[in-house]
Design a protein around this motif. Structure first.
Motif, mmCIF file in Angstrom:
data_model
loop_
_atom_site.group_PDB
_atom_site.id
_atom_site.type_symbol
_atom_site.label_atom_id
_atom_site.label_comp_id
_atom_site.label_asym_id
_atom_site.label_seq_id
_atom_site.Cartn_x
_atom_site.Cartn_y
_atom_site.Cartn_z
ATOM 1 N N LEU A 12 39.625 -43.441 115.195
ATOM 2 C CA LEU A 12 39.679 -42.413 114.270
ATOM 3 C C LEU A 12 40.092 -40.810 114.334
ATOM 4 C CD1 LEU A 12 39.210 -41.662 111.064
ATOM 5 C CD2 LEU A 12 36.511 -40.545 112.325
ATOM 6 N N LEU A 13 38.982 -40.238 115.445
ATOM 7 C CA LEU A 13 39.485 -39.076 115.900
ATOM 8 C C LEU A 13 40.891 -38.952 116.724
ATOM 9 C CD1 LEU A 13 38.616 -35.955 116.597
ATOM 10 C CD2 LEU A 13 38.077 -37.481 119.224
ATOM 11 N N ALA A 14 41.469 -39.988 117.077
ATOM 12 C CA ALA A 14 43.264 -39.968 117.940
ATOM 13 C C ALA A 14 44.002 -40.262 116.349
ATOM 14 C CB ALA A 14 43.317 -41.279 118.855
ATOM 15 N N LYS A 15 44.279 -40.918 115.173
ATOM 16 C CA LYS A 15 44.599 -40.723 114.354
ATOM 17 C C LYS A 15 44.173 -39.185 113.132
ATOM 18 C CE LYS A 15 44.685 -46.030 113.076
ATOM 19 N NZ LYS A 15 43.466 -47.020 112.360
ATOM 20 N N LEU A 16 43.377 -38.662 113.029
ATOM 21 C CA LEU A 16 43.268 -37.594 112.466
ATOM 22 C C LEU A 16 44.094 -36.533 113.484
ATOM 23 C CD1 LEU A 16 41.887 -35.771 110.688
ATOM 24 C CD2 LEU A 16 39.677 -35.285 112.531
ATOM 25 N N LEU A 17 43.960 -36.771 114.931
ATOM 26 C CA LEU A 17 44.822 -35.766 115.386
ATOM 27 C C LEU A 17 46.028 -36.190 115.421
ATOM 28 C CD1 LEU A 17 42.897 -35.141 118.756
ATOM 29 C CD2 LEU A 17 42.880 -33.693 117.268
ATOM 30 N N ASP A 18 46.910 -36.722 115.377
ATOM 31 C CA ASP A 18 47.969 -37.332 114.807
ATOM 32 C C ASP A 18 48.159 -36.901 113.646
ATOM 33 O OD1 ASP A 18 48.530 -38.437 117.736
ATOM 34 O OD2 ASP A 18 47.826 -40.716 116.923
ATOM 35 N N ALA A 19 47.297 -37.443 112.363
ATOM 36 C CA ALA A 19 47.943 -37.024 111.445
ATOM 37 C C ALA A 19 48.342 -35.528 110.874
ATOM 38 C CB ALA A 19 46.979 -37.963 110.316
ATOM 39 N N TYR A 20 47.056 -34.593 111.734
ATOM 40 C CA TYR A 20 47.168 -33.055 111.291
ATOM 41 C C TYR A 20 48.319 -33.065 112.454
ATOM 42 C CZ TYR A 20 45.544 -28.417 112.107
ATOM 43 O OH TYR A 20 45.970 -27.076 111.710
ATOM 44 N N ALA A 21 48.761 -33.589 113.517
ATOM 45 C CA ALA A 21 49.936 -32.312 113.969
ATOM 46 C C ALA A 21 51.088 -32.976 113.249
ATOM 47 C CB ALA A 21 50.411 -33.700 115.517
ATOM 48 N N ALA A 22 51.284 -33.494 112.564
ATOM 49 C CA ALA A 22 52.486 -34.027 111.960
ATOM 50 C C ALA A 22 52.079 -32.754 110.360
ATOM 51 C CB ALA A 22 52.302 -35.176 111.288
ATOM 52 N N GLU A 23 51.113 -32.369 109.505
ATOM 53 C CA GLU A 23 51.363 -31.549 108.926
ATOM 54 C C GLU A 23 52.502 -29.890 109.480
ATOM 55 O OE1 GLU A 23 48.950 -30.652 105.977
ATOM 56 O OE2 GLU A 23 48.443 -32.814 106.435
ATOM 57 N N PRO A 24 53.035 -29.421 107.793
ATOM 58 C CA PRO A 24 54.108 -28.092 108.473
ATOM 59 C C PRO A 24 53.534 -26.995 108.906
ATOM 60 C CG PRO A 24 54.043 -28.972 106.644
ATOM 61 C CD PRO A 24 53.471 -29.996 106.831
ATOM 62 N N ASP A 25 51.817 -27.015 109.252
ATOM 63 C CA ASP A 25 51.963 -25.718 108.868
ATOM 64 C C ASP A 25 49.935 -26.103 109.966
ATOM 65 O OD1 ASP A 25 50.073 -26.801 106.661
ATOM 66 O OD2 ASP A 25 49.784 -25.566 106.161
ATOM 67 N N ALA A 26 50.472 -26.683 110.694
ATOM 68 C CA ALA A 26 49.635 -27.510 111.774
ATOM 69 C C ALA A 26 49.780 -26.423 112.756
ATOM 70 C CB ALA A 26 50.042 -28.610 112.218
ATOM 71 N N VAL A 27 48.004 -25.250 113.183
ATOM 72 C CA VAL A 27 47.394 -24.950 114.905
ATOM 73 C C VAL A 27 47.731 -25.627 115.625
ATOM 74 C CG1 VAL A 27 47.709 -23.047 112.853
ATOM 75 C CG2 VAL A 27 45.502 -24.779 113.982
ATOM 76 N N THR A 28 47.349 -25.335 116.961
ATOM 77 C CA THR A 28 46.834 -25.824 118.088
ATOM 78 C C THR A 28 44.813 -26.153 117.347
ATOM 79 O OG1 THR A 28 48.341 -25.157 119.201
ATOM 80 C CG2 THR A 28 45.839 -25.916 120.200
ATOM 81 N N VAL A 29 44.562 -27.812 117.980
ATOM 82 C CA VAL A 29 43.533 -27.997 117.966
ATOM 83 C C VAL A 29 42.952 -27.930 119.329
ATOM 84 C CG1 VAL A 29 41.971 -30.035 117.220
ATOM 85 C CG2 VAL A 29 44.032 -29.780 115.822
ATOM 86 N N ASP A 30 41.370 -26.844 119.428
ATOM 87 C CA ASP A 30 41.083 -27.565 120.621
ATOM 88 C C ASP A 30 40.363 -28.199 120.422
ATOM 89 O OD1 ASP A 30 42.500 -24.893 122.015
ATOM 90 O OD2 ASP A 30 41.246 -23.483 120.344
ATOM 91 N N LEU A 31 39.745 -29.061 120.696
ATOM 92 C CA LEU A 31 39.052 -30.029 120.472
ATOM 93 C C LEU A 31 37.612 -30.138 121.794
ATOM 94 C CD1 LEU A 31 37.723 -32.802 119.527
ATOM 95 C CD2 LEU A 31 39.370 -34.682 121.671
ATOM 96 N N LEU A 32 36.610 -29.736 121.108
ATOM 97 C CA LEU A 32 35.321 -29.865 122.210
ATOM 98 C C LEU A 32 34.356 -31.353 121.844
ATOM 99 C CD1 LEU A 32 33.302 -26.371 120.534
ATOM 100 C CD2 LEU A 32 34.763 -27.075 122.971
ATOM 101 N N LEU A 33 34.601 -32.156 123.187
ATOM 102 C CA LEU A 33 33.325 -33.777 123.006
ATOM 103 C C LEU A 33 32.374 -33.568 123.742
ATOM 104 C CD1 LEU A 33 36.344 -36.387 124.352
ATOM 105 C CD2 LEU A 33 36.089 -35.498 122.228
ATOM 106 N N CYS A 34 31.484 -33.339 122.894
ATOM 107 C CA CYS A 34 29.459 -32.504 123.270
ATOM 108 C C CYS A 34 28.517 -34.083 123.460
ATOM 109 C CB CYS A 34 29.087 -31.980 122.461
ATOM 110 S SG CYS A 34 29.526 -31.975 120.407
ATOM 111 N N GLY A 35 27.556 -33.950 123.607
ATOM 112 C CA GLY A 35 26.254 -35.026 122.857
ATOM 113 C C GLY A 35 26.216 -35.222 122.191
ATOM 114 N N PRO A 36 25.126 -36.269 121.892
ATOM 115 C CA PRO A 36 24.083 -36.319 120.762
ATOM 116 C C PRO A 36 24.210 -34.662 119.572
ATOM 117 C CG PRO A 36 24.093 -38.043 122.378
ATOM 118 C CD PRO A 36 24.446 -36.962 123.275
#
Length: 282
Positions: free
Chosen positions: A107-131
């Protein structure tokens, strides 16, 4: 009350020692003691019971500690969001997305790809964290948006959109007798000899009591399961990331898990709005 006074009080309340609190704050002990006495006088309440050897919180002190932590967290969150908003106005800021490591990978991979296709997309800083960490990062302003999982994460105070709901499975060592079953029940999992649930660290870094192994991340957890030291109940989507030395079996009566995208209700960030739009189209 001033934020300085709250920080002073929290330091003393957590250390339960004026000397250590003063050292932590980088100030001398006498002005710290005076500040706490002034705070008590202003509130008309005794916050700390002091003897020559001990310092203890009163009932009023317990209440103020809880409220002071929340207030200081809110101030820090406001500072972080304000700085990012200022950067966004100059076009130099990205958006910070917090997600639990090992969860919702596809789901996360699809979300990042879908957002990257937005015309006004900016850089997404991804924080992967624990529970449960992604909820805290969103509340304290270190993240702009997060993927949360009900019923494990609280969404109180956030705006949310549901993305998907799924069943749960138990992750067991490959070859375990239960892996030959089409399903199991929670009672069977909790009674498995020699395969306790893992223990994750609390916010302060300590681990709760229990027989399960202490784990810090999902790679370590899967290794513990493969070595027959633990079992793990997780959303069904985790199957895609499993190794050959572990196996998943559906748990019929485990609660369903709903993944939501969450953000602060006062957010005016175009990037957050874009991420939410992309997520709801998946």
């Amino acid at each position: 009350m001033e934020t300085r006074e709250l920080r002073y009080f929290v330091a003393v309340a957590e250390e339960l020692h004026f000397g250590r609190a003063a050292q932590r704050l980088g100030i001398a002990q006498p002005p710290l003691s005076r500040a706490i006495r002034l705070l008590e006088r202003r509130l008309g309440a005794v916050l700390l019971e002091r003897t020559s050897r001990t310092v203890a919180l009163t009932d009023a002190g317990v209440v103020l500690l809880r409220e002071a932590r929340a207030a200081l967290d809110a101030v820090e969150a406001a500072e972080r969001r304000t700085r990012r908003a200022a950067l966004a106005a100059t076009g130099h800021a990205g958006v910070v997305l917090a997600a639990k490591a090992g969860a919702s990978g596809e789901l996360l991979a699809k979300l990042l790809d879908a957002y990257a296709a937005e015309p006004d997309a900016v850089t997404v800083d991804l924080l992967l964290c624990g529970p449960a960490e992604q909820e805290r990062l969103l509340r304290d302003g270190r993240a702009d948006v997060a993927l949360l999982h009900r019923p494990f994460d609280s969404t109180a105070g956030f705006d949310t959109e549901e993305l998907r709901t799924e069943e749960q499975v138990v992750i067991l060592p490959a070859g375990h007798p239960l892996t030959a079953r089409t399903h199991v029940r929670l009672a069977e999992v909790t009674e498995l000899p020699g395969l306790p649930m893992p223990r994750w660290p609390s916010r302060d870094g300590t681990y709760p009591d229990g027989p399960g192994p202490q784990v810090r991340d999902h790679a370590q957890l899967l290794q513990m399961v493969a070595l027959s030291r633990a079992c793990w109940i997780a959303p069904e989507s985790c199957r895609a990331q499993l190794r050959d030395d572990v196996a998943a079996v559906p748990v019929l009566d485990a609660p369903t898990v709903t993944t939501v995208i969450a953000w602060p209700p006062h957010s005016r960030s175009r990037a957050v709005a874009g991420l939410v739009r992309a997520a709801t189209r998946l």
